[in-house]
Design a protein around this motif. Structure first.
Motif, PDB file in Angstrom:
ATOM      1  N   SER A  45       0.859  -1.190   0.000  1.00  0.00           N
ATOM      2  CA  SER A  45       0.000   0.000   0.000  1.00  0.00           C
ATOM      3  C   SER A  45       0.892   1.236   0.000  1.00  0.00           C
ATOM      4  N   ALA A  46       0.263   2.383  -0.070  1.00  0.00           N
ATOM      5  CA  ALA A  46       0.991   3.647   0.008  1.00  0.00           C
ATOM      6  C   ALA A  46       1.498   3.850   1.438  1.00  0.00           C
TER       7      ALA A  46
ATOM      8  N   ARG B  91     -10.961   2.245  -1.637  1.00  0.00           N
ATOM      9  CA  ARG B  91     -10.082   2.292  -0.465  1.00  0.00           C
ATOM     10  C   ARG B  91      -9.874   0.895   0.135  1.00  0.00           C
ATOM     11  N   GLY B  92      -8.669   0.638   0.511  1.00  0.00           N
ATOM     12  CA  GLY B  92      -8.345  -0.671   1.077  1.00  0.00           C
ATOM     13  C   GLY B  92      -8.100  -1.731   0.009  1.00  0.00           C
ATOM     14  N   GLY B  93      -8.042  -1.295  -1.258  1.00  0.00           N
ATOM     15  CA  GLY B  93      -8.008  -2.241  -2.374  1.00  0.00           C
ATOM     16  C   GLY B  93      -6.737  -3.061  -2.543  1.00  0.00           C
ATOM     17  N   SER B  94      -5.684  -2.735  -1.794  1.00  0.00           N
ATOM     18  CA  SER B  94      -4.449  -3.516  -1.943  1.00  0.00           C
ATOM     19  C   SER B  94      -4.624  -4.970  -1.532  1.00  0.00           C
TER      20      SER B  94
ATOM     21  N   THR C 106      -2.531   8.105   1.103  1.00  0.00           N
ATOM     22  CA  THR C 106      -3.745   8.160   0.280  1.00  0.00           C
ATOM     23  C   THR C 106      -4.742   9.182   0.843  1.00  0.00           C
TER      24      THR C 106
ATOM     25  N   PHE D 167      -3.847  -1.785  -5.168  1.00  0.00           N
ATOM     26  CA  PHE D 167      -4.939  -0.802  -5.259  1.00  0.00           C
ATOM     27  C   PHE D 167      -5.124  -0.192  -6.649  1.00  0.00           C
TER      28      PHE D 167
ATOM     29  N   GLU E 100       1.164   4.418  -4.124  1.00  0.00           N
ATOM     30  CA  GLU E 100       1.741   3.071  -4.183  1.00  0.00           C
ATOM     31  C   GLU E 100       3.003   3.053  -5.047  1.00  0.00           C
TER      32      GLU E 100
HETATM   33  N1  ASP Z   1      -3.560   3.070  -0.253  1.00  0.00           N
HETATM   34  C1  ASP Z   1      -4.932   2.671  -0.477  1.00  0.00           C
HETATM   35  C2  ASP Z   1      -5.816   3.155   0.662  1.00  0.00           C
HETATM   36  O1  ASP Z   1      -5.334   3.789   1.573  1.00  0.00           O
HETATM   37  C3  ASP Z   1      -5.092   1.215  -0.690  1.00  0.00           C
HETATM   38  C4  ASP Z   1      -4.812   0.341   0.501  1.00  0.00           C
HETATM   39  O2  ASP Z   1      -4.221   0.788   1.474  1.00  0.00           O
HETATM   40  O3  ASP Z   1      -5.185  -0.833   0.457  1.00  0.00           O
HETATM   41  O4  ASP Z   1      -6.996   2.936   0.637  1.00  0.00           O
END
Ligand code: ASP
Ligand code: MG
Length: 398
Positions: free
Chosen positions: A41-42, A150-153, A47, A136, A74
């Motif tokens: 992730s970033a 969001r959270g897609g990693s 993000t 992501f 990312e």
């Molecule tokens: N960087 C993205 C987010 O903060 C993806 C992730 O963290 O999964 O949503």
């Protein structure tokens, strides 16, 4: 090919020191002779900051541009992690979603992975390289950069694991999946193993450790998933297919969801058509209705209650304004939903009886109840939440 996908979340790569630590963890696996693909992730809250930045330019930023902006987070972390690995003397290469062959469809900022052209990743693995892939993000049929929500990693990681037939380890800032959110119930136990179905139910009901879509993909392609901390070597939690050994435990977990809106409509003339009309209108405004209960008709009048997310309040209000003014509408937002989840419920009776008994003995009132094959959910007043969580957790030995 024997290999493994690792995924590290934002907190695990938040600083250069942490990135170096992640590199060491990857090397440990590589040294076991495994082909390594790593999704990151970033860094930290990057993000969030990018979203804020866009907000300072525009109230409604163009979503194509937003995708371009958000995908940069990312790109920073993959390049830095690759450098850290090279610094340790290992061959590594970073790939953006597009370079890794991740194909997506859907509206910008909410794309879904439809397939992965995995050849390039495989070629680099065959050359002995550690492959670091940006989470992501992907590319759509027009060649545009997209993001997965969001959270897609997590989804990127599990999808890559599925395509490579590798297991997937998700390293994060918690030590695994707990029976109850430890922030709500300190003595909560860490689970050794949980089935995809239970995890889906827990995740979509509010336990925010993993992105629910990633678990669906895991289930569909039977990817063994392991969730653990990136900061230590404590044992984490396996997410896998249900097997008989998990059966001894009837209840696996309790998930808690706040921000529930409960709507009660009464004085509805008793006709199926009237119900249909209400729920048609809610659907037309994309309100995701969750629990529904209808009371038996009394003197030709019905009442119905349903829950939705507080964020849908505006849309719900709009529907209520369109209803026959003789209906009586009551909206409450200080509601939480507690869901008791367990595969064992499928073939063991008596769980609901036990739960009703616990709530009654401790005088915890509930407003609505719904069940699925593997869960029972109660809508309760927010004021009773802490007490209800503690009592149910204790009584169910969670
Ligand atoms: N960087 C993205 C987010 O903060 C993806 C992730 O963290 O999964 O949503
Ligand atoms: Mg995350």
């Amino acid at each position: 090919m024997r290999g493994l996908v690792h995924k590290y979340g934002g907190t695990s790569v938040a600083t250069p020191e942490k990135i170096k630590n992640v590199a060491k963890r990857i090397i440990r696996e590589k040294e076991k002779g495994l082909d390594m693909v790593v999704v990151v992730s970033a860094m930290g809250k990057t993000t969030d900051h990018l979203v804020e930045l866009a907000g300072q330019i525009s109230q409604h930023p163009d979503e194509r541009e937003l995708d371009l902006l958000l995908s940069t987070g990312e790109q920073v972390s993959i390049a830095l992690l690759t450098m850290a690995l090279q610094e340790e003397g290992y061959e590594a290469i970073s790939l953006t979603g597009f370079q890794a062959g991740i194909k997506t469809v859907g509206p910008h900022t909410k794309n879904k992975i439809i397939d992965i052209d995995i050849d390039k990743v495989k070629d680099y693995l065959a050359e002995g390289k550690i492959v670091i892939v940006a989470g992501f993000q992907g590319m759509n049929e027009l060649g545009e950069i997209t993001t997965l929500g969001r959270g897609g990693s997590d989804t990127t990681a599990v999808a890559l694991a599925a395509k490579l037939s590798f297991p997937c380890h998700i390293y994060t800032d918690v030590e695994g999946i707990y029976s109850v959110d430890p922030r709500l119930y300190k003595p909560a136990k860490k689970l050794e193993v949980i089935s995809y179905e239970e995890m889906m139910e827990m995740a979509s009901l509010g336990a925010g450790v993993m992105e629910p879509r990633s678990i669906l993909i895991g289930q569909k392609y039977k990817v063994p998933i392991y969730v653990a901390s990136s900061m230590n070597q404590e044992k984490g939690t396996y997410i896998k297919e249900y097997d008989g050994t998990m059966e001894e435990k009837v209840v696996t977990g309790l998930s808690v969801c706040d921000d529930i809106l409960m709507v009660t409509i009464s004085q509805i003339p008793d006709a199926a058509e009237n119900m249909a009309l209400i729920f048609d209108k809610l659907a037309a405004r994309h309100v995701n209705v969750d629990m529904i209960s209808q009371a038996a008709s009394f003197e030709g009048l019905l009442s119905v209650s349903f829950t939705a997310k507080v964020e849908d309040r505006g849309a719900v209000q709009a529907v209520m304004d369109e209803l026959d003014p003789q209906y009586h509408v009551c909206m409450e937002s200080e509601i939480s939903k507690l869901s008791v989840v367990g595969m064992g419920m499928r073939n063991q009776s008596g769980v609901s009886g036990r739960l009703f008994r616990i709530l009654s003995d401790h005088k915890i009132p509930f407003r609505q109840v719904t069940t699925s094959e593997i869960s029972i959910s109660y809508a309760i007043d927010r004021l009773d939440k802490e007490r209800a969580v503690a009592i149910l957790s204790q009584e169910l030995n969670l």
